[in-house]
Motif scaffolding. Sequence first.
Motif, PDB file in Angstrom:
ATOM      1  N   GLY A 207     -60.187 -33.247   3.163  1.00  0.00           N
ATOM      2  CA  GLY A 207     -61.580 -33.569   2.905  1.00  0.00           C
ATOM      3  C   GLY A 207     -62.087 -33.294   1.518  1.00  0.00           C
ATOM      4  O   GLY A 207     -63.300 -33.360   1.280  1.00  0.00           O
ATOM      5  N   VAL A 208     -61.216 -33.004   0.566  1.00  0.00           N
ATOM      6  CA  VAL A 208     -61.658 -32.723  -0.801  1.00  0.00           C
ATOM      7  C   VAL A 208     -61.885 -34.009  -1.582  1.00  0.00           C
ATOM      8  O   VAL A 208     -62.836 -34.123  -2.365  1.00  0.00           O
ATOM      9  CB  VAL A 208     -60.630 -31.827  -1.526  1.00  0.00           C
ATOM     10  N   LEU A 209     -61.026 -35.004  -1.392  1.00  0.00           N
ATOM     11  CA  LEU A 209     -61.133 -36.284  -2.092  1.00  0.00           C
ATOM     12  C   LEU A 209     -61.338 -37.405  -1.090  1.00  0.00           C
ATOM     13  O   LEU A 209     -60.782 -37.373   0.014  1.00  0.00           O
ATOM     14  CB  LEU A 209     -59.864 -36.562  -2.902  1.00  0.00           C
ATOM     15  N   ARG A 210     -62.121 -38.411  -1.494  1.00  0.00           N
ATOM     16  CA  ARG A 210     -62.319 -39.596  -0.677  1.00  0.00           C
ATOM     17  C   ARG A 210     -61.695 -40.810  -1.357  1.00  0.00           C
ATOM     18  O   ARG A 210     -61.567 -40.851  -2.581  1.00  0.00           O
ATOM     19  CB  ARG A 210     -63.808 -39.844  -0.440  1.00  0.00           C
ATOM     20  N   ALA A 211     -61.332 -41.796  -0.538  1.00  0.00           N
ATOM     21  CA  ALA A 211     -60.721 -43.002  -1.082  1.00  0.00           C
ATOM     22  C   ALA A 211     -61.670 -43.733  -2.021  1.00  0.00           C
ATOM     23  O   ALA A 211     -61.241 -44.342  -3.009  1.00  0.00           O
ATOM     24  CB  ALA A 211     -60.283 -43.927   0.049  1.00  0.00           C
ATOM     25  N   SER A 212     -62.969 -43.719  -1.726  1.00  0.00           N
ATOM     26  CA  SER A 212     -63.940 -44.374  -2.601  1.00  0.00           C
ATOM     27  C   SER A 212     -63.942 -43.746  -3.997  1.00  0.00           C
ATOM     28  O   SER A 212     -64.082 -44.445  -5.007  1.00  0.00           O
ATOM     29  CB  SER A 212     -65.340 -44.285  -1.986  1.00  0.00           C
ATOM     30  N   GLN A 213     -63.763 -42.435  -4.053  1.00  0.00           N
ATOM     31  CA  GLN A 213     -63.696 -41.770  -5.354  1.00  0.00           C
ATOM     32  C   GLN A 213     -62.431 -42.177  -6.108  1.00  0.00           C
ATOM     33  O   GLN A 213     -62.462 -42.377  -7.328  1.00  0.00           O
ATOM     34  CB  GLN A 213     -63.728 -40.249  -5.162  1.00  0.00           C
ATOM     35  N   LEU A 214     -61.320 -42.299  -5.393  1.00  0.00           N
ATOM     36  CA  LEU A 214     -60.069 -42.709  -6.026  1.00  0.00           C
ATOM     37  C   LEU A 214     -60.181 -44.125  -6.578  1.00  0.00           C
ATOM     38  O   LEU A 214     -59.635 -44.435  -7.647  1.00  0.00           O
ATOM     39  CB  LEU A 214     -58.923 -42.628  -5.019  1.00  0.00           C
ATOM     40  N   GLY A 215     -60.878 -45.020  -5.842  1.00  0.00           N
ATOM     41  CA  GLY A 215     -61.043 -46.390  -6.315  1.00  0.00           C
ATOM     42  C   GLY A 215     -61.872 -46.478  -7.581  1.00  0.00           C
ATOM     43  O   GLY A 215     -61.599 -47.298  -8.459  1.00  0.00           O
ATOM     44  N   LYS A 216     -62.891 -45.632  -7.695  1.00  0.00           N
ATOM     45  CA  LYS A 216     -63.752 -45.665  -8.875  1.00  0.00           C
ATOM     46  C   LYS A 216     -63.015 -45.239 -10.147  1.00  0.00           C
ATOM     47  O   LYS A 216     -63.325 -45.718 -11.239  1.00  0.00           O
ATOM     48  CB  LYS A 216     -64.965 -44.770  -8.643  1.00  0.00           C
ATOM     49  N   ILE A 217     -62.077 -44.326 -10.000  1.00  0.00           N
ATOM     50  CA  ILE A 217     -61.392 -43.801 -11.195  1.00  0.00           C
ATOM     51  C   ILE A 217     -59.992 -44.391 -11.353  1.00  0.00           C
ATOM     52  O   ILE A 217     -59.212 -43.911 -12.171  1.00  0.00           O
ATOM     53  CB  ILE A 217     -61.303 -42.262 -11.137  1.00  0.00           C
ATOM     54  N   ARG A 218     -59.683 -45.452 -10.589  1.00  0.00           N
ATOM     55  CA  ARG A 218     -58.329 -45.999 -10.601  1.00  0.00           C
ATOM     56  C   ARG A 218     -57.881 -46.408 -12.006  1.00  0.00           C
ATOM     57  O   ARG A 218     -56.789 -46.052 -12.461  1.00  0.00           O
ATOM     58  CB  ARG A 218     -58.237 -47.210  -9.665  1.00  0.00           C
ATOM     59  N   THR A 219     -58.721 -47.154 -12.709  1.00  0.00           N
ATOM     60  CA  THR A 219     -58.353 -47.636 -14.051  1.00  0.00           C
ATOM     61  C   THR A 219     -58.099 -46.474 -15.011  1.00  0.00           C
ATOM     62  O   THR A 219     -57.117 -46.478 -15.763  1.00  0.00           O
ATOM     63  CB  THR A 219     -59.460 -48.537 -14.622  1.00  0.00           C
ATOM     64  N   TYR A 220     -58.964 -45.481 -14.952  1.00  0.00           N
ATOM     65  CA  TYR A 220     -58.811 -44.336 -15.853  1.00  0.00           C
ATOM     66  C   TYR A 220     -57.562 -43.524 -15.509  1.00  0.00           C
ATOM     67  O   TYR A 220     -56.868 -43.022 -16.402  1.00  0.00           O
ATOM     68  CB  TYR A 220     -60.057 -43.441 -15.779  1.00  0.00           C
ATOM     69  N   VAL A 221     -57.274 -43.424 -14.209  1.00  0.00           N
ATOM     70  CA  VAL A 221     -56.096 -42.663 -13.797  1.00  0.00           C
ATOM     71  C   VAL A 221     -54.820 -43.351 -14.258  1.00  0.00           C
ATOM     72  O   VAL A 221     -53.896 -42.704 -14.782  1.00  0.00           O
ATOM     73  CB  VAL A 221     -56.091 -42.471 -12.271  1.00  0.00           C
TER      74      VAL A 221
END
Length: 275
Positions: A207-221
Amino acid sequence: MAEGKRRRLAWLRPPEAGPGGTMSLGDHLRELRYRLIVSVLAIGLGSLIAAIWYDALYQVMLRPYTLAVQMLAESNPNLDPTTVITGVTTPLILAMKVCVVAGMVLSSPVWLYQVWAFIVPALLAKEKRYAIGFLSAAIPLFLLGVLIGYYIMPQGISVLLAFTPSSVPVTNLIDVNDFLQLTLQLMVVFGIGFLIPVVVVGLNLVGVLRASQLGKIRTYVIFGIFVFGAAATPSTDPFSMLALSIPMSLLYLAAEVFCRVHDRRKAKVAVPADA
């Protein structure tokens, strides 16, 4: 007497978490000390076991150099690379480096579990299966990264040595210590790099990270992964960078897909419970 014995042996066990996995700062530091001690002891034991077969390990670690020389003999026969060892203490330091890295690989199930246990100090009974899933994914990925780093080394060596001017006869003196240090660093970097997506999935499960958060930073990651691949690979050749960055990017995308599926299932379960 039994109580006193338990107190004397308390340092051999991590501190117990409170309700909900809460811990004080002092308990977190004591747990970190415990996890580090267990990991170091496991790596030390693995290193001692690896020292028994040091001669065989030494030949395995020099195989990328042998393959690179064969590649150069076909593409640039004028080059004459030769391995040397300089210094009195270098053979001992070299043996210690090879055994420690081999010990890290052998003891990877132990210290990977310690990493997971420190990230998630208290799991509910139904969530403890996540630890098994974490180790089942982390150990093969770490070993896969180590193997990829090992197998791309000959190509990287041949590319770097090919820049030697062929107009004048030159003997390339390759320090064995520097070469093996480069190989070991590359293997460790690849192994750790392949663990990052597993850590991302683990943080999502608790529960620390959500998939929506991962999608927002995908390009930067992904951009950061290529920067990391360029900076972390010690051989500085493009093959090593791409061999690390491309699989890490694909693993990150796979981790994001897994997190999205998990979040959707979690949301479906939560709706009937709220109703």
